[in-house]
Design a protein around this motif. Sequence first.
Motif, short mmCIF file in Angstrom:
data_model
loop_
_atom_site.label_atom_id
_atom_site.label_comp_id
_atom_site.label_asym_id
_atom_site.label_seq_id
_atom_site.Cartn_x
_atom_site.Cartn_y
_atom_site.Cartn_z
N PRO A 186 84.36 3.14 30.92
CA PRO A 186 84.57 2.46 31.85
C PRO A 186 84.52 1.46 32.90
O PRO A 186 84.64 0.59 33.13
N ASP A 187 83.48 1.83 33.90
CA ASP A 187 83.36 0.69 35.05
C ASP A 187 82.45 -0.37 34.40
O ASP A 187 81.96 -1.70 35.28
N ASP A 188 81.28 0.11 33.03
CA ASP A 188 80.60 -0.92 32.86
C ASP A 188 81.51 -1.93 31.95
O ASP A 188 80.94 -2.92 32.00
N ILE A 189 83.02 -1.44 31.11
CA ILE A 189 83.34 -2.29 30.40
C ILE A 189 83.76 -3.63 31.30
O ILE A 189 84.51 -4.35 31.37
N ILE A 190 84.56 -2.37 32.87
CA ILE A 190 85.06 -2.99 33.54
C ILE A 190 84.44 -4.62 34.78
O ILE A 190 84.84 -5.81 34.74
N ARG A 191 83.19 -4.29 34.33
CA ARG A 191 82.30 -4.94 35.01
C ARG A 191 82.05 -5.72 33.98
O ARG A 191 81.77 -7.02 34.42
N PHE A 192 81.64 -6.01 32.89
CA PHE A 192 81.29 -7.09 32.11
C PHE A 192 82.58 -8.20 31.73
O PHE A 192 82.51 -9.24 31.93
N VAL A 221 74.11 -9.88 29.67
CA VAL A 221 73.03 -9.26 28.65
C VAL A 221 73.18 -8.33 28.87
O VAL A 221 73.29 -7.41 28.30
N ALA A 222 72.36 -8.10 30.43
CA ALA A 222 71.59 -6.25 30.61
C ALA A 222 73.07 -5.39 30.53
O ALA A 222 73.10 -4.39 30.41
N THR A 223 74.00 -5.63 30.98
CA THR A 223 75.51 -5.18 30.97
C THR A 223 75.77 -5.09 29.68
O THR A 223 76.03 -4.06 28.97
N LEU A 224 76.04 -6.04 28.51
CA LEU A 224 75.61 -5.72 27.38
C LEU A 224 74.86 -4.30 26.70
O LEU A 224 75.33 -3.48 25.89
N ALA A 225 73.77 -4.61 27.12
CA ALA A 225 72.62 -3.19 26.88
C ALA A 225 73.39 -2.43 27.78
O ALA A 225 73.19 -0.85 26.89
N GLU A 226 73.76 -2.34 28.65
CA GLU A 226 73.79 -1.16 29.58
C GLU A 226 75.65 -0.07 28.45
O GLU A 226 75.94 0.86 29.08
N LEU A 227 76.01 -1.49 28.11
CA LEU A 227 77.30 -0.60 27.18
C LEU A 227 77.08 0.43 26.01
O LEU A 227 77.92 1.19 25.85
N ALA A 228 75.97 -0.30 26.21
CA ALA A 228 75.35 0.63 24.67
C ALA A 228 74.99 1.70 24.86
O ALA A 228 74.29 2.30 23.93
#
Length: 341
Positions: free
Chosen positions: A172-178, A221-228
């Motif tokens: 959830p925190d990565d979704i918010i950060r993206f 783009v880096a956050t997309l990678a972390e989401l995955a």
Amino acid sequence: MSELRALVAKALSDVGVYIDDARFDRVRLEAADIAGKHLRPELRRICAQEPTAVGASVGLSSGAISRLFGHGWQQAAGFAALAGVRPHRVADVARLGALLSLGIVLFDQIADVFPSRRAALAARLTPELLFAAKPGAAGSTHSETSGDLGVDSVAALALEVMSGARRLGGRPDDIIRFRQVIETMYRGELASLRTRRAGEPPSANVWDALTAKSALPAAAVATLAELANPGASEATRVVVERAATMVGEAFWIVDDLADLSADWDAGGWNRPIWLLLDRNEIPVSATDAVRKLVQTGIAAAEASRLGQLLAELAELPASSQRTLSRPVQAAVRSWVEEIPW
């Protein structure tokens, strides 16, 4: 070779990060192969258009947008590898990264080259469009068009990236950060439409807008990678985010040097123009700006900073060398070769 281009190339060569011809050609061929497989079906599905039509709508060739898409895919795949994304999910991250990169370039091309279309772009690319996107929403914008193919293509790509990011899942925190990164980029892009050099001093607000517009795409783009890969360790996430910071600033430096003439002629801001005006160095033309950049030492400092960033990126874990560092170095060399002076 021009003086500025030679200065940048030498600075990179001196620290061993100016990619050699063989590797450069290999990366470009791989990017072309990726684009050949994926670009046309993606644009037909998302924009209901051929690459030739999308490129022509913003004054770019299909070859140019193919290169942008292919290199964006490679860089996003590199971030996915660095983040420890499982192999079967790397393509999902790479695809979204490529679409994000392409959308940003289309946006910038309209903003810089077609000032009469800026209002339509701002009206079409709204927060409601970006942040109401739901998984599976791609293609829903076809019936909500502005009548401008380039503007509508940017909107459709943005919607697909936002809905695709949600499909990745993640913490959830990565979704918010993206979302926060995209919001900051969005504000920076809008500021680039509205802020002209005339009548605006080289303020901190202008610098922040330039940072958001030019340095943050790598963070997205880096956050997309972390989401995955929501299970990535904190140590891995620190490395990924550090790499995003380095790549973002490196691309900002070299892209703005390559685009100095276009940005000057458009009356807009970019990093080297801001640095000159902040020193009260007032150029009368793009050519004069380049002369002042060299004479004041700003160009040498920027080239040195670029080399430092690429050298630090190359020192990250060995697994990133081929998948991230090399495509980044290839992208930088492509921009260096576009520096006209």
